[in-house]
Design an enzyme around this catalytic site. Structure first.
Site, PDB file in Angstrom:
ATOM      1  N   ASP A 116       0.861  -1.168   0.000  1.00 20.06           N
ATOM      2  CA  ASP A 116       0.000   0.000   0.000  1.00 20.06           C
ATOM      3  C   ASP A 116       0.908   1.232   0.000  1.00 20.06           C
ATOM      4  OD1 ASP A 116      -2.510   1.466   0.441  1.00 20.06           O
ATOM      5  OD2 ASP A 116      -3.203  -0.411   1.326  1.00 20.06           O
ATOM      6  N   ASP A 217      -3.085   4.626  -2.264  1.00 20.24           N
ATOM      7  CA  ASP A 217      -4.199   5.137  -1.466  1.00 20.24           C
ATOM      8  C   ASP A 217      -4.644   6.530  -1.942  1.00 20.24           C
ATOM      9  OD1 ASP A 217      -5.796   4.655   0.985  1.00 20.24           O
ATOM     10  OD2 ASP A 217      -4.798   6.479   1.680  1.00 20.24           O
ATOM     11  N   GLU A 275      -6.183   3.789  -6.005  1.00 18.07           N
ATOM     12  CA  GLU A 275      -7.509   3.843  -5.387  1.00 18.07           C
ATOM     13  C   GLU A 275      -8.066   5.226  -5.674  1.00 18.07           C
ATOM     14  OE1 GLU A 275      -9.849   3.800  -1.155  1.00 18.07           O
ATOM     15  OE2 GLU A 275      -8.072   5.002  -1.524  1.00 18.07           O
ATOM     16  N   HIS A 347     -11.139  -3.645   2.681  1.00 17.23           N
ATOM     17  CA  HIS A 347     -11.120  -3.382   4.119  1.00 17.23           C
ATOM     18  C   HIS A 347     -11.966  -2.167   4.507  1.00 17.23           C
ATOM     19  CE1 HIS A 347      -8.368  -0.661   2.293  1.00 17.23           C
ATOM     20  NE2 HIS A 347      -8.286   0.040   3.407  1.00 17.23           N
ATOM     21  N   ASP A 348     -12.502  -1.445   3.533  1.00 13.81           N
ATOM     22  CA  ASP A 348     -13.342  -0.271   3.821  1.00 13.81           C
ATOM     23  C   ASP A 348     -14.823  -0.569   3.650  1.00 13.81           C
ATOM     24  OD1 ASP A 348     -11.095   1.350   4.201  1.00 13.81           O
ATOM     25  OD2 ASP A 348     -11.049   2.010   2.112  1.00 13.81           O
TER      26      ASP A 348
HETATM   27  O1  TEU Z   1      -9.772   5.087   1.632  1.00 12.69           O
HETATM   28  C1  TEU Z   1     -10.171   6.222   0.937  1.00 12.69           C
HETATM   29  C2  TEU Z   1     -11.582   6.294   0.729  1.00 12.69           C
HETATM   30  O2  TEU Z   1     -12.064   6.691  -0.291  1.00 12.69           O
HETATM   31  C3  TEU Z   1     -12.311   5.863   1.934  1.00 12.69           C
HETATM   32  O3  TEU Z   1     -12.193   6.911   2.822  1.00 12.69           O
HETATM   33  C4  TEU Z   1     -13.682   5.576   1.767  1.00 12.69           C
HETATM   34  O4  TEU Z   1     -14.390   6.704   1.329  1.00 12.69           O
HETATM   35  C5  TEU Z   1     -14.144   5.182   3.123  1.00 12.69           C
HETATM   36  O5  TEU Z   1     -13.233   4.283   3.686  1.00 12.69           O
HETATM   37  C6  TEU Z   1     -15.463   4.566   3.017  1.00 12.69           C
HETATM   38  O6  TEU Z   1     -15.836   4.205   4.275  1.00 12.69           O
HETATM   39  C7  TEU Z   1      -8.428   4.904   1.842  1.00 12.69           C
HETATM   40  C8  TEU Z   1      -8.195   3.657   2.663  1.00 12.69           C
HETATM   41  O7  TEU Z   1      -8.638   2.546   1.947  1.00 12.69           O
HETATM   42  C9  TEU Z   1      -8.858   3.820   3.989  1.00 12.69           C
HETATM   43  O8  TEU Z   1      -8.760   2.664   4.766  1.00 12.69           O
HETATM   44  C10 TEU Z   1      -8.213   4.992   4.687  1.00 12.69           C
HETATM   45  O9  TEU Z   1      -8.892   5.251   5.877  1.00 12.69           O
HETATM   46  C11 TEU Z   1      -8.219   6.258   3.829  1.00 12.69           C
HETATM   47  O10 TEU Z   1      -7.836   6.013   2.484  1.00 12.69           O
HETATM   48  C12 TEU Z   1      -7.240   7.268   4.367  1.00 12.69           C
HETATM   49  O11 TEU Z   1      -5.941   6.872   4.133  1.00 12.69           O
END
Ligand code: TEU
Ligand code: CA
Length: 570
Positions: A116, A217, A275, A347-348
């Site tokens: 990442d 990210d 992403e 994971h989100d």
């Molecule tokens: O996620 C970015 C993102 O778009 C997320 O914030 C998404 O909108 C959110 O998780 C939905 O619930 C990335 C990573 O995948 C995330 O885990 C991090 O928290 C975020 O960036 C900040 O680095």
């Protein structure tokens, strides 16, 4: 297994495929959340040695690469997405030597490692920020985005993803710094060429170590709108403006991405997947078009927001199968300029089995998981399988706030209490909170699901006695065995990899049907996305080979609920 690049064995003839061959088009990638994968030292936290110990499991699954969520040094305000040192490993996860060993052992087994890359922001505990906040003339001041307040308030009205305002006041110098995410995640100032150089050095350091690529990210947020103007849309519950039009996909972004590629990736065999939230096909095409020389693939988040209202993810709205299908179709088309990525979750996101289907029995869980796997992973693009998907893990049933660990859910809940909307918020968290996907991997039915010998950092899903790897190994009809076959097929069949996508019955609200074809070969994918049976005439396929099937139904006139069939046509 990947077949080009490292092993050099080529199965698909390049001339028949008018598209550049790449190893990352010919392998399935496993997204591994290290904190919840496997704990080897009994502290309740998954670690790098845990990944090393489970490499054979991953090898047998048939994956060709692992995307590791962040393992860098971090105070863990946002589970590793707040990095305090890019060139070392978080002690809870192990050491840099463990990382080197993982890299070596994975490579020996033909598994690549993708890390990442979090460069929109650092931790506020990163030495750059510690310096930056000391004084206005500190050499690192300009590494971050500092502004004076306006009329005793923040410099503008931007809302952050995690807190009401995207600005945090700092007494030392009487200025505010920008943080699109938590207060402990200050945004880096990409306008500063020194920042960019430092980041490129770090990226090259990792690539020289032999890692095979990056998942970048929120990479499309690194450039902010010149002048940082106020957002004009609707206010959030706490009175700020969430305005991606000012922080996502800005013009300057393309210059940065091109420079990044030139300084770090040129001449290497690595893969970069960005992403990219807030991206439509038009914008997306620019990132992945090979002639633009920016990114290899993107994770578009539109599908993940299919149930989100105009106020964001917590406002959960209904959707139909045709909404899902048209999103997938749109991106199958858009990615023709380059290459696409495929995933049901990460994971989100909540677990797909708790989101895109309705599970009423164990039999349906197994059947639906296989159907979802087929529907997504036989599309065109690189498949990403998120940890636990291969055994059909589901959302956790949290019962109290104390069980949650995710800053996003916790902050949202705090705000909702203030606004008198606690109940509504809790229900939304149960459905879409990120901790749902982060509970420990379920290895067996012993204490803590065999993940650890100690109380895990986040509770184990209570269904672990039934849903776990050991159980799935024993049952030849399990989701796990099915996924092994599916992954192997996706990573090696030339039609599944390079074949053209063509959809049938686009308007059907129950069925997802598409055909993949390449030269003289083709297969048909039929998925019943509904809990209801569906009358469907399949007589013309009588006698043809069934590549995949998920239940005991021999009728050629109807499909059972969540049934899928993949039929080899030619
Ligand atoms: O996620 C970015 C993102 O778009 C997320 O914030 C998404 O909108 C959110 O998780 C939905 O619930 C990335 C990573 O995948 C995330 O885990 C991090 O928290 C975020 O960036 C900040 O680095
Ligand atoms: Ca551990």
């Amino acid at each position: 297994m990947c077949t080009s690049g490292r092993s050099g064995r080529k199965r698909v003839c390049c001339q028949t495929i008018k598209m550049e061959r790449k190893w990352w088009k010919e392998c399935v990638i496993y997204q591994l959340y290290p904190r919840s994968f496997y704990d080897t030292n009994g502290d309740g936290i998954g670690d790098l040695r845990g990944v090393i110990e489970k490499l054979d499991y991953l090898k047998e699954l048939g994956i060709g690469a692992i995307w590791l969520n962040p393992v860098y040094e971090s105070p863990n305000d946002d589970m590793g997405y707040d990095i305090s040192n890019y060139q070392d490993i978080m002690p809870e996860f192990g050491t840099i030597e463990d990382m080197d060993e993982l890299l070596e052992k994975a490579h020996q087994k033909g598994i690549r490692i993708i890390m990442d890359l979090v460069v929109n922001h650092t931790s506020d505990e990163h030495v750059w920020f510690i310096e930056s906040r000391k004084s206005k003339d500190n050499p690192y001041r300009d590494f971050y985005i500092w502004r004076d307040g306006k009329d005793g308030k923040e410099p503008n009205n931007w809302a952050s993803f995690f807190t009401p305002s995207a600005w945090k006041y700092d007494e030392t110098t009487d200025q505010y710094y920008l943080h699109l995410f938590s207060e402990k995640q200050p945004d880096l100032n990409w306008k500063n060429p020194v920042v960019r150089e430092k980041l490129y050095e770090m990226i090259n350091w990792w690539l020289d170590k032999g890692i095979d690529g990056f998942r970048m990210d929120v990479i499309n947020l690194i450039a902010k709108k010149e002048g940082l103007p106020d957002g004009e849309g609707e206010q959030t519950i706490s009175g700020y403006n969430f305005c991606p039009e000012h922080f996502a996909n800005q013009e300057k972004l393309h210059d940065y991405l091109k420079e990044l590629r030139e300084k770090c990736f040129y001449g290497r065999e690595c893969m970069c997947v960005g992403e990219t939230p807030f991206v439509n096909p038009e914008i997306g095409k620019k990132f992945i078009s090979p002639k633009e020389k920016e990114l290899d693939m993107i994770f578009q988040i539109e599908l993940m927001d299919i149930d989100s209202g105009k106020n964001g993810k917590w406002e959960i709205v209904p959707y139909t199968l045709t909404d899902i299908k048209s999103d997938l179709r749109k991106w199958q088309k858009a990615t023709e300029v380059g290459w696409g990525s495929l995933f049901w979750s990460n994971h989100d996101q909540p677990r797909p089995l708790s989101r895109f289907v309705t599970i009423t029995s164990e039999e349906m869980r197994v059947r639906a998981a296989k159907m979802l796997g087929v529907a997504m992973h036989l599309l065109k693009g690189t498949s990403f399988v998120y940890q636990g998907e291969e055994i059909g893990m589901m959302n956790a049933s949290f019962t109290s706030l104390e069980q949650l660990r995710d800053i996003e859910s916790i902050k949202y809940y705090e705000e909702a209490i203030k606004a008198g909307k606690a109940e509504e918020a809790w229900n939304a968290i149960l459905k879409k909170g990120r901790d749902n996907a982060r509970t420990p991997m379920q290895w067996n039915d012993s204490d803590y699901a065999g993940f650890s010998t100690a109380v895990p950092w986040l509770m184990v899903n209570e269904n672990y006695k039934k849903i776990n790897v050991a159980e799935a190994e024993k049952d030849k009809n399990s989701i796990l065995h099915f996924y092994r076959k599916l992954i192997q097929f996706k990573a090696s069949d030339e039609v599944a990899i390079y074949g053209k996508f063509e959809e049938l019955f686009e308007e059907d609200e129950q069925l997802y049907v598409y055909k993949r074809s390449l030269k003289d070969n083709s297969f048909l994918v039929i998925c019943n996305f509904s809990e209801e049976e569906k009358t469907f005439d399949m007589n013309e396929y009588q006698g043809l080979e069934l590549l995949f099937h998920n239940c005991e139904n021999t009728s050629n006139q109807k499909l059972l609920s969540y049934e899928t069939r993949v039929i080899k046509l030619k």
